[in-house]
Design an enzyme around this catalytic site. Structure first.
Site, mmCIF file in Angstrom:
data_model
loop_
_atom_site.group_PDB
_atom_site.id
_atom_site.type_symbol
_atom_site.label_atom_id
_atom_site.label_comp_id
_atom_site.label_asym_id
_atom_site.label_seq_id
_atom_site.Cartn_x
_atom_site.Cartn_y
_atom_site.Cartn_z
ATOM 1 N N ARG A 46 0.851 -1.194 0.000
ATOM 2 C CA ARG A 46 0.000 0.000 0.000
ATOM 3 C C ARG A 46 0.882 1.239 0.000
ATOM 4 N NH1 ARG A 46 -1.446 1.632 4.652
ATOM 5 N NH2 ARG A 46 -2.215 -0.340 5.452
ATOM 6 N N TYR A 98 -16.776 16.620 -15.021
ATOM 7 C CA TYR A 98 -17.189 15.218 -15.125
ATOM 8 C C TYR A 98 -18.272 14.912 -14.078
ATOM 9 C CZ TYR A 98 -16.807 10.154 -14.799
ATOM 10 O OH TYR A 98 -17.085 8.820 -14.760
ATOM 11 N N ASP A 170 -7.868 18.766 -14.152
ATOM 12 C CA ASP A 170 -8.180 17.417 -14.621
ATOM 13 C C ASP A 170 -7.826 17.384 -16.111
ATOM 14 O OD1 ASP A 170 -9.373 15.127 -15.682
ATOM 15 O OD2 ASP A 170 -11.064 15.174 -14.287
ATOM 16 N N LYS A 195 -9.008 6.333 -19.308
ATOM 17 C CA LYS A 195 -9.354 6.873 -20.625
ATOM 18 C C LYS A 195 -8.149 6.805 -21.564
ATOM 19 C CE LYS A 195 -13.042 7.601 -18.227
ATOM 20 N NZ LYS A 195 -13.338 8.870 -17.579
HETATM 21 C C1 LIG Z 1 -13.839 9.267 -16.295
HETATM 22 C C2 LIG Z 1 -13.441 10.571 -15.747
HETATM 23 C C3 LIG Z 1 -13.173 10.726 -14.385
HETATM 24 C C4 LIG Z 1 -13.359 9.593 -13.384
HETATM 25 O O1 LIG Z 1 -12.433 8.580 -13.586
HETATM 26 P P1 LIG Z 1 -12.714 7.010 -13.285
HETATM 27 O O2 LIG Z 1 -11.458 6.371 -13.758
HETATM 28 O O3 LIG Z 1 -13.925 6.615 -14.070
HETATM 29 O O4 LIG Z 1 -12.944 6.878 -11.830
HETATM 30 C C5 LIG Z 1 -12.749 11.967 -13.958
HETATM 31 N N1 LIG Z 1 -12.605 12.998 -14.804
HETATM 32 C C6 LIG Z 1 -12.857 12.886 -16.118
HETATM 33 C C7 LIG Z 1 -12.680 14.069 -17.008
HETATM 34 C C8 LIG Z 1 -13.288 11.674 -16.636
HETATM 35 O O5 LIG Z 1 -13.557 11.573 -17.947
#
Ligand SMILES: *Cc1c(COP(=O)(O)O)cnc(C)c1O
Length: 374
Positions: A46, A98, A170, A195
């Protein structure tokens, strides 16, 4: 090293013990100690794991940051960053973040006493007006999801510095191949690595990069205390995905431009949301290309349903950033947890369609969007 080499050789390259060209998957929870406290830098997975560490070094290199951290999902990464703040601190957020980020802020962190303001951060005046004595950070997405609104990172960074606030970006939609927030003045960069960084729709992961030792210590404390870490197998898969980031992003962007040109000629399309059409030239210049995400509005839900029918190359699914083209309806899928009134105010109409353009042949994608074929 330049970026296209860094995706392949950045972080920790291979394995010095065996000469393996890939970082091994250290599938272990614990590590032998020769004497109490005498070990090779790892005690418990961890706290630290060599495969995860290689990934964390790699993303830090790619984002030009000080240190990287890997989590079990994008939301675990975002939540861990939000835990760096105290109750009664205030954070300013982009208003069409998001859906999951909106939910965790408005349904969970608000109960823990964290104050927030959602505002259109594309206009710097909205940010300046939202700053309060207890404001500690500005949290932005650019482009936003799903409306592709841009925020000028440099301009916001200046306001953040002047007011002693952290700037959190982000960067999921752009990846460091297209946009480098830390070089533009951000303090923390977040990714849903599920993604584009993973890129193959085969894992869920989150990454954070911080730009100072002080932030690294704070976030490491949270990562180790709260424990939302990424496992070694997924860390390996993510390193593997990142190796092809540059070539994939090039193709995503090329295909998106071809689809945009086609959409512009269709009279069932009433509006196209894509960074190329943004009027803020300064914000546009912070990105290398405009990315692989397109949202567009159609005349009515009958047309919308027709587009969604008979799909073979395109997949109707949530998520984005994979090599395969995905189509979704934000109002009924990714953004369903946002109250419909709020959605309307933001411009997320019921007839909006979001496309995550894959790297297939663009002709095949376009043929399936063409309602005259259905
Ligand atoms: C998908 C997404 C998230 C969340 O991520 P997860 O891997 O699904 O938990 C956060 N910000 C953006 C812009 C996203 O597209």
């Amino acid at each position: 090293m330049k970026f296209n080499s860094l995706v392949i050789h950045g972080g920790i390259d291979g394995d010095e013990h065996t000469g393996s060209v890939n970082v091994p998957i250290y599938q272990t929870s614990t590590y032998r100690q020769e004497e109490v406290g005498k070990h090779k830098g790892y005690e418990y997975s961890r706290t630290g794991n060599p495969t995860r560490f290689a990934l964390e070094q790699l993303i830090a290199d790619l984002e030009s940051g000080y240190k990287g951290f890997a989590f079990g999902s994008g939301m675990a990464a975002i939540s861990s960053v939000l835990m760096m703040f105290n109750s009664s601190d205030h954070i300013i957020f982009s208003d069409d973040v998001y859906g999951g980020s909106y939910r965790v802020v408005s349904k969970i962190f608000t109960n823990l006493g964290l104050e927030h303001t959602f505002t259109n951060t594309s206009d710097i005046k909205n940010i300046e007006n939202a700053i309060k004595p207890n404001t500690k950070a500005i949290y932005i997405e650019t482009p936003t999801n799903p409306l592709m609104k841009l925020t000028n990172i440099k301009e916001v960074a200046k306001v953040a510095k002047n007011n002693n606030l952290l700037l959190i970006v982000d960067n999921t939609f752009m990846t460091p191949y297209l946009q480098k927030p830390i070089e533009l003045g951000a303090d923390l960069v977040l990714h849903s690595a599920t993604k584009y960084l993973g890129g193959h729709s085969d894992l869920v992961a989150g990454l954070v990069v911080v730009n100072t030792e002080e932030l690294a210590e704070r976030l490491h404390f949270i990562q180790n205390s709260v424990g939302g870490i990424l496992g070694p197998m997924d860390s390996f898969l993510l390193i593997r995905g990142i190796k092809t980031l540059s070539v994939r992003m090039e193709k995503h962007c090329q295909n998106a431009m071809k689809i945009i040109s086609w959409l512009e000629q269709q009279d069932f399309v009433t509006h196209i949301h894509y960074p190329k059409f943004d009027r803020n030239e300064d914000a546009k210049s912070q990105m290398k290309h405009y990315g692989g995400m397109i949202s567009f509005d159609v005349k009515n839900t009958d047309i919308q349903n027709k587009i969604l029918s008979n799909l073979h190359v395109i997949t109707l699914a949530e998520s984005l950033g994979g090599i395969e083209t995905l189509i979704s309806v934000p109002s009924r899928m990714t953004h369903a947890s946002i109250p419909s009134e709020t959605r309307k105010q933001l411009g997320i109409t019921d007839t909006l369609i979001r496309l995550s353009v894959g790297i297939e042949d663009s002709d095949d994608i376009i043929r399936e969007l063409d309602i005259t074929n259905k």
